[in-house]
Scaffold this motif. Sequence first.
Motif, PDB file in Angstrom:
ATOM      1  N   ASP A 297       2.907   8.239 -12.200  1.00 50.70           N
ATOM      2  CA  ASP A 297       3.302   7.412 -13.339  1.00 50.70           C
ATOM      3  C   ASP A 297       3.032   5.924 -13.153  1.00 50.70           C
ATOM      4  O   ASP A 297       3.326   5.136 -14.052  1.00 50.70           O
ATOM      5  CB  ASP A 297       4.792   7.627 -13.647  1.00 50.70           C
ATOM      6  CG  ASP A 297       5.051   8.965 -14.323  1.00 50.70           C
ATOM      7  OD1 ASP A 297       4.226   9.879 -14.157  1.00 50.70           O
ATOM      8  OD2 ASP A 297       6.079   9.096 -15.014  1.00 50.70           O
ATOM      9  N   ALA A 298       2.485   5.519 -12.014  1.00 51.84           N
ATOM     10  CA  ALA A 298       2.107   4.108 -11.815  1.00 51.84           C
ATOM     11  C   ALA A 298       0.929   4.020 -10.852  1.00 51.84           C
ATOM     12  O   ALA A 298       1.000   3.338  -9.835  1.00 51.84           O
ATOM     13  CB  ALA A 298       3.292   3.297 -11.313  1.00 51.84           C
ATOM     14  N   PRO A 299      -0.170   4.727 -11.149  1.00 56.78           N
ATOM     15  CA  PRO A 299      -1.270   4.783 -10.184  1.00 56.78           C
ATOM     16  C   PRO A 299      -1.867   3.415  -9.864  1.00 56.78           C
ATOM     17  O   PRO A 299      -2.240   3.162  -8.706  1.00 56.78           O
ATOM     18  CB  PRO A 299      -2.294   5.699 -10.868  1.00 56.78           C
ATOM     19  CG  PRO A 299      -1.933   5.681 -12.325  1.00 56.78           C
ATOM     20  CD  PRO A 299      -0.455   5.511 -12.366  1.00 56.78           C
ATOM     21  N   GLU A 300      -1.962   2.520 -10.833  1.00 58.68           N
ATOM     22  CA  GLU A 300      -2.542   1.211 -10.565  1.00 58.68           C
ATOM     23  C   GLU A 300      -1.682   0.424  -9.570  1.00 58.68           C
ATOM     24  O   GLU A 300      -2.202  -0.232  -8.657  1.00 58.68           O
ATOM     25  CB  GLU A 300      -2.704   0.423 -11.858  1.00 58.68           C
ATOM     26  CG  GLU A 300      -3.740   1.006 -12.807  1.00 58.68           C
ATOM     27  CD  GLU A 300      -3.886   0.174 -14.064  1.00 58.68           C
ATOM     28  OE1 GLU A 300      -3.207  -0.874 -14.176  1.00 58.68           O
ATOM     29  OE2 GLU A 300      -4.677   0.568 -14.944  1.00 58.68           O
ATOM     30  N   ARG A 301      -0.377   0.502  -9.752  1.00 55.93           N
ATOM     31  CA  ARG A 301       0.539  -0.252  -8.883  1.00 55.93           C
ATOM     32  C   ARG A 301       0.526   0.318  -7.463  1.00 55.93           C
ATOM     33  O   ARG A 301       0.443  -0.417  -6.479  1.00 55.93           O
ATOM     34  CB  ARG A 301       1.951  -0.213  -9.461  1.00 55.93           C
ATOM     35  CG  ARG A 301       2.115  -1.133 -10.669  1.00 55.93           C
ATOM     36  CD  ARG A 301       2.883  -2.370 -10.270  1.00 55.93           C
ATOM     37  NE  ARG A 301       2.478  -3.510 -11.059  1.00 55.93           N
ATOM     38  CZ  ARG A 301       2.986  -4.717 -10.928  1.00 55.93           C
ATOM     39  NH1 ARG A 301       3.928  -4.949 -10.027  1.00 55.93           N
ATOM     40  NH2 ARG A 301       2.568  -5.720 -11.657  1.00 55.93           N
ATOM     41  N   ALA A 312      -6.411   1.598   1.823  1.00 51.10           N
ATOM     42  CA  ALA A 312      -7.512   1.927   0.929  1.00 51.10           C
ATOM     43  C   ALA A 312      -8.346   0.671   0.750  1.00 51.10           C
ATOM     44  O   ALA A 312      -7.885  -0.445   1.005  1.00 51.10           O
ATOM     45  CB  ALA A 312      -6.993   2.428  -0.418  1.00 51.10           C
ATOM     46  N   SER A 313      -9.580   0.851   0.302  1.00 52.72           N
ATOM     47  CA  SER A 313     -10.478  -0.295   0.103  1.00 52.72           C
ATOM     48  C   SER A 313     -10.606  -0.597  -1.376  1.00 52.72           C
ATOM     49  O   SER A 313     -10.212   0.203  -2.245  1.00 52.72           O
ATOM     50  CB  SER A 313     -11.850   0.009   0.694  1.00 52.72           C
ATOM     51  OG  SER A 313     -12.495   1.021  -0.072  1.00 52.72           O
ATOM     52  N   ASP A 314     -11.181  -1.756  -1.672  1.00 54.37           N
ATOM     53  CA  ASP A 314     -11.380  -2.147  -3.064  1.00 54.37           C
ATOM     54  C   ASP A 314     -12.324  -1.191  -3.783  1.00 54.37           C
ATOM     55  O   ASP A 314     -12.292  -1.097  -5.019  1.00 54.37           O
ATOM     56  CB  ASP A 314     -11.946  -3.567  -3.138  1.00 54.37           C
ATOM     57  CG  ASP A 314     -10.939  -4.616  -2.710  1.00 54.37           C
ATOM     58  OD1 ASP A 314      -9.730  -4.297  -2.697  1.00 54.37           O
ATOM     59  OD2 ASP A 314     -11.346  -5.748  -2.380  1.00 54.37           O
ATOM     60  N   SER A 315     -13.160  -0.472  -3.040  1.00 59.66           N
ATOM     61  CA  SER A 315     -14.110   0.460  -3.668  1.00 59.66           C
ATOM     62  C   SER A 315     -13.470   1.791  -4.030  1.00 59.66           C
ATOM     63  O   SER A 315     -14.048   2.576  -4.787  1.00 59.66           O
ATOM     64  CB  SER A 315     -15.304   0.699  -2.745  1.00 59.66           C
ATOM     65  OG  SER A 315     -14.879   1.308  -1.536  1.00 59.66           O
ATOM     66  N   ASP A 316     -12.275   2.060  -3.505  1.00 60.81           N
ATOM     67  CA  ASP A 316     -11.586   3.307  -3.842  1.00 60.81           C
ATOM     68  C   ASP A 316     -11.033   3.234  -5.258  1.00 60.81           C
ATOM     69  O   ASP A 316     -10.437   2.220  -5.653  1.00 60.81           O
ATOM     70  CB  ASP A 316     -10.426   3.561  -2.879  1.00 60.81           C
ATOM     71  CG  ASP A 316     -10.879   4.000  -1.509  1.00 60.81           C
ATOM     72  OD1 ASP A 316     -11.708   4.912  -1.425  1.00 60.81           O
ATOM     73  OD2 ASP A 316     -10.391   3.412  -0.515  1.00 60.81           O
ATOM     74  N   CYS A 322      -4.219   6.055  -4.097  1.00 59.70           N
ATOM     75  CA  CYS A 322      -2.854   6.611  -4.064  1.00 59.70           C
ATOM     76  C   CYS A 322      -2.746   7.720  -3.022  1.00 59.70           C
ATOM     77  O   CYS A 322      -1.754   7.806  -2.290  1.00 59.70           O
ATOM     78  CB  CYS A 322      -2.467   7.133  -5.441  1.00 59.70           C
ATOM     79  SG  CYS A 322      -2.125   5.846  -6.664  1.00 59.70           S
ATOM     80  N   ALA A 323      -3.761   8.578  -2.954  1.00 61.39           N
ATOM     81  CA  ALA A 323      -3.750   9.648  -1.952  1.00 61.39           C
ATOM     82  C   ALA A 323      -3.766   9.064  -0.543  1.00 61.39           C
ATOM     83  O   ALA A 323      -3.064   9.547   0.357  1.00 61.39           O
ATOM     84  CB  ALA A 323      -4.951  10.570  -2.160  1.00 61.39           C
ATOM     85  N   LYS A 324      -4.544   8.005  -0.349  1.00 58.26           N
ATOM     86  CA  LYS A 324      -4.597   7.364   0.963  1.00 58.26           C
ATOM     87  C   LYS A 324      -3.279   6.663   1.294  1.00 58.26           C
ATOM     88  O   LYS A 324      -2.887   6.581   2.471  1.00 58.26           O
ATOM     89  CB  LYS A 324      -5.762   6.391   1.013  1.00 58.26           C
ATOM     90  CG  LYS A 324      -7.124   7.079   1.041  1.00 58.26           C
ATOM     91  CD  LYS A 324      -8.272   6.088   1.120  1.00 58.26           C
ATOM     92  CE  LYS A 324      -9.616   6.803   1.202  1.00 58.26           C
ATOM     93  NZ  LYS A 324     -10.747   5.843   1.309  1.00 58.26           N
ATOM     94  N   LEU A 325      -2.599   6.142   0.285  1.00 58.77           N
ATOM     95  CA  LEU A 325      -1.289   5.524   0.515  1.00 58.77           C
ATOM     96  C   LEU A 325      -0.293   6.553   1.036  1.00 58.77           C
ATOM     97  O   LEU A 325       0.405   6.312   2.032  1.00 58.77           O
ATOM     98  CB  LEU A 325      -0.765   4.910  -0.785  1.00 58.77           C
ATOM     99  CG  LEU A 325       0.659   4.359  -0.738  1.00 58.77           C
ATOM    100  CD1 LEU A 325       0.775   3.191   0.237  1.00 58.77           C
ATOM    101  CD2 LEU A 325       1.124   3.937  -2.137  1.00 58.77           C
TER     102      LEU A 325
END
Length: 386
Positions: A297-301, A312-316, A322-325
């Motif tokens: 519900d807040a993927p961008e954040r 995660a990198s800027d290219s992800d 989110c998965a890497k987080l």
Amino acid sequence: MKAGTIGRVQSPRIIRVGGGVAAETGDVLNQLGLSRPLIVTDETVARLYLDQLTAVLDKSGQSWGVFDQVIPDPTDVCVDAARAAFRAGAYDCVIGFGGGSPMDVAKAVSFMAVNPGHVRDYKAPAQIDRCGVPIILIPTTGGTGSELTRWCVITDTEHPEKYNLSGLACVATAALIDWTFTLSKPARITADTAVDSLTHAIEAYVSRKSFPYADAFALCAMPLIADHVRRAYAEPSDAQAREALMLAASQAGMAFSNASVALVHGMSRPIGAHFHVAHGLSNAMLLPEVTAFSVRDAPERYAQCARAMKMASDSDDDASACAKLVEGLRALNRDLAVPRPSELGHAADEAMFSLMAEQALASGSPANNPRIPTQQEIIALYRAIW
């Protein structure tokens, strides 16, 4: 944050930050026109550091007293004992000296000096705005951020529950943030307090009450913690890592004090109340699983959290970040040897899970979460982490 949203900020009048700054306590008291503090602390901090603080007060001509019976997860009974010590002397302020527990008790002593009734009468969502005597806070652990927040947490002995207390009366008058006190912290406390800070920063950033001022503190805190917690955990005398974690704890405190915490904290408090698990540790137990539940519900954040911590990198894209987080938080728990509650010998049945879920929802914190859970979803999360 939606356009037109108003951010409301409360913070101490005086904030001093840096190694050795506790030596300026007498100067701060003099600046505020104060001369007789009651030091609120616990036995461990008193044994390790009290002489250092009282020598500063003696040098500046302060007349002080000490209450050193604060317990972990302080109770209403502990608060009442500290209040009795305060009433027994002609004190004009309180100094909370230690981790979150002494600082929270100091806050309660202050506002209960002028507000009637029992401390539970003021639990959130009530706002405690009638202020008592000035509060000076000197943290020694670098985790709770209580020195900069408008919150404190007390455990009720009549009805086992940890409740939030909030308002202007819980905001310190002055905070002196001296990282040198943290050099003696053992590895377990180092890990728990750092992940507590990380949880504050992440939850403040994804909170439904987030706003740009608080975001800035959260985004500064996250990478400091991610970059330094493993170093401090492995090498307690790493001064650079200790300084970074103490700064991050305060930044995260400013973030969540004004943007609020969310589901992790809502679920964490009942674990502490019923099983006496340290607050930072119960947060750590919950953080990866609750994050996995909430990213939808807040993927961008959440993706920005991952990028800020270099998980995660800027290219992800956001989904990958989110998965890497989530995996990064699980890896952090593995590296910091965070156990499951059952591995500490704590058994909970369905009735206990249901009670804790009710208490979590009643705290109000889950309502700030990007994905607002049902009681059954909270129960499922408890099962998953247990």
